[in-house]
Design a protein around this motif. Structure first.
Motif, PDB file in Angstrom:
ATOM      1  N   LEU A   1      37.251  41.029  39.658  1.00 23.30           N
ATOM      2  CA  LEU A   1      38.578  40.717  40.568  1.00 23.30           C
ATOM      3  C   LEU A   1      39.357  40.894  38.839  1.00 23.30           C
ATOM      4  O   LEU A   1      40.700  41.884  39.051  1.00 23.30           O
ATOM      5  CB  LEU A   1      38.956  39.072  40.632  1.00 23.30           C
ATOM      6  N   THR A   2      39.053  41.429  36.965  1.00 25.77           N
ATOM      7  CA  THR A   2      39.931  41.659  36.566  1.00 25.77           C
ATOM      8  C   THR A   2      39.831  42.905  36.310  1.00 25.77           C
ATOM      9  O   THR A   2      40.499  43.189  35.006  1.00 25.77           O
ATOM     10  CB  THR A   2      39.745  40.537  35.027  1.00 25.77           C
ATOM     11  N   SER A   3      38.900  43.337  36.570  1.00 28.50           N
ATOM     12  CA  SER A   3      38.457  45.529  36.005  1.00 28.50           C
ATOM     13  C   SER A   3      38.827  45.983  37.260  1.00 28.50           C
ATOM     14  O   SER A   3      38.474  46.429  37.752  1.00 28.50           O
ATOM     15  CB  SER A   3      37.030  45.300  35.936  1.00 28.50           C
ATOM     16  N   GLY A   4      40.225  46.118  36.747  1.00 25.95           N
ATOM     17  CA  GLY A   4      41.081  46.454  37.976  1.00 25.95           C
ATOM     18  C   GLY A   4      41.346  45.680  39.283  1.00 25.95           C
ATOM     19  O   GLY A   4      41.753  47.045  40.194  1.00 25.95           O
ATOM     20  N   GLY A   5      41.109  44.525  39.390  1.00 24.36           N
ATOM     21  CA  GLY A   5      41.389  44.854  40.872  1.00 24.36           C
ATOM     22  C   GLY A   5      42.896  44.310  41.049  1.00 24.36           C
ATOM     23  O   GLY A   5      43.154  44.367  42.751  1.00 24.36           O
TER      24      GLY A   5
ATOM     25  N   ARG B   1      37.239  30.825  44.521  1.00 24.52           N
ATOM     26  CA  ARG B   1      36.120  29.692  44.114  1.00 24.52           C
ATOM     27  C   ARG B   1      36.739  29.639  42.866  1.00 24.52           C
ATOM     28  O   ARG B   1      36.099  28.238  42.223  1.00 24.52           O
ATOM     29  CB  ARG B   1      35.189  28.878  44.662  1.00 24.52           C
ATOM     30  N   SER B   2      36.903  30.277  42.100  1.00 25.24           N
ATOM     31  CA  SER B   2      36.687  30.314  40.050  1.00 25.24           C
ATOM     32  C   SER B   2      37.886  30.110  39.453  1.00 25.24           C
ATOM     33  O   SER B   2      38.325  31.619  39.236  1.00 25.24           O
ATOM     34  CB  SER B   2      35.964  31.003  39.962  1.00 25.24           C
ATOM     35  N   LEU B   3      39.261  30.101  40.149  1.00 29.51           N
ATOM     36  CA  LEU B   3      40.419  30.501  40.973  1.00 29.51           C
ATOM     37  C   LEU B   3      40.832  29.944  38.980  1.00 29.51           C
ATOM     38  O   LEU B   3      41.449  31.328  38.598  1.00 29.51           O
ATOM     39  CB  LEU B   3      41.749  29.508  41.208  1.00 29.51           C
ATOM     40  N   ARG B   4      41.034  29.228  38.348  1.00 31.11           N
ATOM     41  CA  ARG B   4      41.096  28.686  36.903  1.00 31.11           C
ATOM     42  C   ARG B   4      40.694  30.137  36.004  1.00 31.11           C
ATOM     43  O   ARG B   4      41.234  30.485  34.912  1.00 31.11           O
ATOM     44  CB  ARG B   4      40.713  27.595  36.353  1.00 31.11           C
ATOM     45  N   GLU B   5      39.111  30.221  36.114  1.00 31.04           N
ATOM     46  CA  GLU B   5      39.085  30.850  35.027  1.00 31.04           C
ATOM     47  C   GLU B   5      38.864  32.497  35.386  1.00 31.04           C
ATOM     48  O   GLU B   5      39.614  33.405  34.023  1.00 31.04           O
ATOM     49  CB  GLU B   5      37.465  31.339  35.406  1.00 31.04           C
ATOM     50  N   THR B   6      39.433  32.651  36.508  1.00 25.50           N
ATOM     51  CA  THR B   6      39.789  33.474  36.916  1.00 25.50           C
ATOM     52  C   THR B   6      41.200  34.461  36.902  1.00 25.50           C
ATOM     53  O   THR B   6      41.794  35.349  35.760  1.00 25.50           O
ATOM     54  CB  THR B   6      39.723  34.420  38.861  1.00 25.50           C
TER      55      THR B   6
ATOM     56  N   VAL C   1      42.572  32.963  33.870  1.00 27.17           N
ATOM     57  CA  VAL C   1      42.664  33.044  32.446  1.00 27.17           C
ATOM     58  C   VAL C   1      42.105  33.820  32.335  1.00 27.17           C
ATOM     59  O   VAL C   1      43.184  35.125  31.574  1.00 27.17           O
ATOM     60  CB  VAL C   1      41.544  31.689  31.589  1.00 27.17           C
ATOM     61  N   ALA C   2      41.058  34.816  32.572  1.00 27.58           N
ATOM     62  CA  ALA C   2      40.934  36.191  32.149  1.00 27.58           C
ATOM     63  C   ALA C   2      41.926  36.794  32.854  1.00 27.58           C
ATOM     64  O   ALA C   2      42.112  37.680  32.001  1.00 27.58           O
ATOM     65  CB  ALA C   2      39.269  36.084  33.362  1.00 27.58           C
ATOM     66  N   GLN C   3      42.916  37.087  33.755  1.00 22.90           N
ATOM     67  CA  GLN C   3      43.264  38.302  34.235  1.00 22.90           C
ATOM     68  C   GLN C   3      44.479  38.145  32.999  1.00 22.90           C
ATOM     69  O   GLN C   3      45.098  38.961  32.421  1.00 22.90           O
ATOM     70  CB  GLN C   3      43.938  37.928  35.156  1.00 22.90           C
ATOM     71  N   LEU C   4      44.994  37.433  32.876  1.00 22.83           N
ATOM     72  CA  LEU C   4      46.502  36.644  31.271  1.00 22.83           C
ATOM     73  C   LEU C   4      45.672  37.177  30.453  1.00 22.83           C
ATOM     74  O   LEU C   4      46.099  37.696  29.687  1.00 22.83           O
ATOM     75  CB  LEU C   4      46.953  35.531  31.637  1.00 22.83           C
ATOM     76  N   GLU C   5      44.419  37.095  29.715  1.00 27.12           N
ATOM     77  CA  GLU C   5      44.009  37.352  28.248  1.00 27.12           C
ATOM     78  C   GLU C   5      43.643  39.120  28.357  1.00 27.12           C
ATOM     79  O   GLU C   5      44.070  39.542  27.479  1.00 27.12           O
ATOM     80  CB  GLU C   5      42.626  37.077  27.964  1.00 27.12           C
TER      81      GLU C   5
END
Length: 441
Positions: free
Chosen positions: A23-27, A71-76, A78-82
């Protein structure tokens, strides 16, 4: 489930780490120009219904809307924001997290009026705005019981429920226990005390809060080590028996290992008990009914009209006017009608307005009536209103207390929670923003 709104247990085929990476790599960025991306907590049948609504909602807008469920919303998130590439819109159930994001200039202010307790106007940099809107809401102060057991409360000493307890929920294990503590604070001490505690203005060692913990232990009664271990490792959804000739359905009330008659759980769990009936009694052929938890909890009758609630809120993290417009459209009448149409009957969402579509499954209409007019006060889930660090410490403390409900252990845990309260500032919202009567219309 959310945390306390249900996360349907259909495997995505990815581990949480792989999902975050995907989700963070170009999603989001690959589709940024032509597509507005919504990141949310719904997977499985819930995610399918929301995505179908979203696709129908984008007709005629000139924009395409895409949904990314995890189902890992917070982690996802936070990773996208960073990574500097957040979604245009994200859906969260934590007012504490949303408030931190707003005050950290991560959210775009909206033009919509406040909608307490779901989406109050908050102060950021000297001005007041609404930063999120409720998409779906939930009622928590409920008890589900086996057929012919639902009318037996223990107020005044009547009845003797055998309580189901399943505290496991992956990274957020413990929240079914925090729901118990929160509901007991509300029913024993009322909305004003509840709101002061949830907003960090009241010590965890106060008589009102401490009394809720000890009341929970008394309600659950003596438990063997085997029973305690089972509850700590059993999902709030229960488990299937794959070896049975006719596998039993999930749901704690269907678990012979727990041997229980009553479950304290919010309205979302009705998907496991599709035959649930309201106060008229159990549906013929069904085995479960639902009642307000006030019937079973100690406390003055004057507080029986107060209910704990939760919600899933949408906020614009980037995307400018188009993202803000999408957030407002998602909370509008057209989106709610489409979502209601796309969802399976037992998964149809509850919405905050009296004029919004209501679930038609047994018990669903009664829950909607409480949310939209039957309650005297709706108080937002206390742990979801707390700073994330304090919420997480609350989860852990509940698990430790459940294993050892001694006075000495409780003293230690409440002292530790007061320490975290001091370190985090205690609360993110003012007390008067956490409880409100149902909104008219």
């Amino acid at each position: 489930m959310t945390r306390r709104t249900r996360r349907t247990a259909l495997a995505s085929g990815l581990t949480a780490l792989a999902l975050v990476a995907a989700l963070t790599s170009g999603g989001c960025s690959a589709e940024r120009r032509d597509t507005l991306v919504v990141l949310g907590p719904w997977t499985g049948a819930e995610g399918i219904a929301f995505e179908a609504m979203l696709k129908r909602l984008d007709d005629g807008t000139g924009k395409t809307y895409a949904y990314r469920g995890t189902r890992s919303l917070r982690e996802t998130l936070v990773a996208q924001l960073e990574a500097g590439d957040p979604p245009d819109v994200a859906v969260l159930n934590s007012l504490g997290e949303l408030t931190e994001y707003a005050r950290g200039n991560r959210l775009e202010p909206l033009d919509t009026p406040g909608h307490p307790p779901w989406a109050p106007r908050i102060d950021v940099n000297g001005s007041r705005h609404t930063y999120w809107v409720p998409l779906k809401v939930d009622l928590k102060s409920l008890v589900w019981s086996k057929k012919n057991k639902g009318s037996e409360g223990n107020k005044g000493g009547a009845g003797n429920p055998r309580w189901c307890v399943g505290l496991a929920s992956q990274a957020t294990s413990g929240w079914p226990g925090t729901d118990w503590i929160e509901d007991l604070v509300l029913h024993r001490s009322g909305p004003d005390v509840y709101a002061r505690w949830a907003s960090g203005r009241l010590s965890w060692r106060s008589a009102a809060v401490r009394g809720a913990w000890t009341a929970w232990a008394r309600l659950l009664g003596e438990r063997s080590k085997k029973s305690v271990d089972l509850s700590l490792t059993t999902s709030y959804e229960g488990t299937r028996d794959p070896d049975a000739e006719r596998p039993r359905p999930r749901g704690l009330l269907n678990s012979p290992e727990l041997d229980c008659t009553h479950e304290h759980q919010s309205a979302f769990i009705r998907y496991l008990y599709a035959n649930a009936k309201g106060k008229g009694g159990a549906k013929e052929g069904g085995g479960v009914r639902v009642d307000p938890s006030a019937r079973f909890l100690p406390g003055p009758a004057a507080h029986d009209g107060a209910y704990e609630v939760a919600g899933d809120m949408a906020a614009a993290f980037r995307g400018g006017p188009a993202a803000r417009e999408l957030v407002e459209r998602l909370s509008g009448g057209a989106a709610r009608r489409l979502w209601h149409e796309e969802a399976e009957p037992e998964l149809r969402p509850f919405f905050p307005g009296a004029g919004d579509p209501r679930p038609t499954d047994p018990g669903g209409d009664e829950v909607a009536a409480i949310l939209t007019g039957g309650a005297k006060a709706l108080c937002f889930d206390a742990s979801d209103a707390m700073p994330p660090a304090l919420r997480d410490a609350f989860h852990r403390a509940v698990l430790r207390y459940f294993r050892d409900p001694s006075a000495a252990r409780l003293d230690t845990l409440l002292g530790q929670l007061d320490t975290v309260r001091a370190e985090t500032g205690g609360g993110t919202l003012a007390p008067d923003l956490l409880c409100a009567p149902p909104a008219p219309g």
